[in-house]
Design an enzyme around this catalytic site. Sequence first.
Site, short mmCIF file in Angstrom:
data_model
loop_
_atom_site.label_atom_id
_atom_site.label_comp_id
_atom_site.label_asym_id
_atom_site.label_seq_id
_atom_site.Cartn_x
_atom_site.Cartn_y
_atom_site.Cartn_z
N CYS A 23 0.73 -1.14 0.05
CA CYS A 23 0.00 -0.17 -0.03
C CYS A 23 0.98 1.54 0.07
O CYS A 23 1.63 1.70 0.99
CB CYS A 23 -0.87 -0.18 1.20
N ARG A 64 -8.97 -11.67 10.14
CA ARG A 64 -8.19 -11.25 9.36
C ARG A 64 -9.04 -10.59 8.16
O ARG A 64 -9.54 -11.26 7.25
CB ARG A 64 -7.11 -12.11 9.12
N GLU A 81 -4.57 -8.42 -3.42
CA GLU A 81 -4.79 -8.28 -2.00
C GLU A 81 -4.28 -7.11 -1.37
O GLU A 81 -3.20 -6.65 -1.64
CB GLU A 81 -4.73 -9.68 -1.44
N ARG A 119 -9.30 -8.30 4.94
CA ARG A 119 -8.43 -7.71 3.98
C ARG A 119 -9.29 -7.25 2.63
O ARG A 119 -10.43 -7.94 2.56
CB ARG A 119 -7.46 -8.96 3.32
#
Length: 333
Positions: A83, A165, A121, A167
């Site tokens: 990112c 989690r 992802e 994502r």
Amino acid sequence: MKPKFTFIDLFAGIGGFRIALERLGGKCVFSSEWDKHAKETYYQNYGEVPFGDITNFTKTDTDVSIKTDNIPDHDILCGGFPCQPFSQAGRQLGFEDARGTLFFDILTIAKIHRPKVLFLENVKRLRGHDKGKTFAVICNALKEIGYKVYSKVVSAYDQGVPQNRERIFIVAFSQPIHFEFPKNNRHSIYSKVGDILEKRVDSQFTISDKLWAGHQRRLREHRERGNGFGYSLFDEESQYVNTISARYWKDGSEILIDQKNNNPRILTPRECARIQGYPEDFKYHDSKRHSYQQFGNSVAVPVIEAISRNIFSALDSPKQSSNTLLPLEPVCL
């Protein structure tokens, strides 16, 4: 036997995408990962060392296609890309604004090779990163090079492993294909945290008196300040644990396992493999530090597999959709 499809594994880490796609009949024709320790684990499990920095294939003083031709043609491009802010993002929020980031390298490869599917992802906060500009650039840049884009935040817990989690996943098609993300499938692999815990665990995983006292002190201090920071304690009956992060090796505070009449312990590397959905025969790194970092950076394999199954269903029975421009806001349709 001829593979059902081919794929490339970018920012490959320890191969979470690869395991899922190979299970479904795919063949990996190219992999790239820059971290030397992750490359060691990758080699242990797949018998090949990934190429290093992907920019070696996309950045050149000459025609970029000369180097990207060294990447074989493929049906699916997959990867968990970093990112990064698009600091020069202008009004168009598109392809040119992605220059200087690793996402631009994905665009470059996709523009030349035209894979049927891009399967990406990233962390959940990508949607709001840089006030939404980052995500807008990603969506519109993919649209500019002719892809129909879908995105959704998916939790590993909803696909069968006991880990909360979340994502964001981006699935982009070179054709105007209708696609839907998989429905929730909780408890399909493990029903609770106890299912992933090893029966006998070495004492080295029990945290010291000093570390335990520090965790408790910091929790009290955070509560006095009115915030929710601090350690998290789970047991065999817990439905899921927190997200394992790359920093887990430092003190294990996000996931501590309760031990009766003893200090809590951290997860073992094998338990980390299980909450990420890796098979029992997966060979993790000899270094505990690197194994924790690698699992913390990995995708959850069951999520990749579930989304992949829906991708193939969409490819097998495509429904034509409109090719209108995406809105210039942090949403992929």
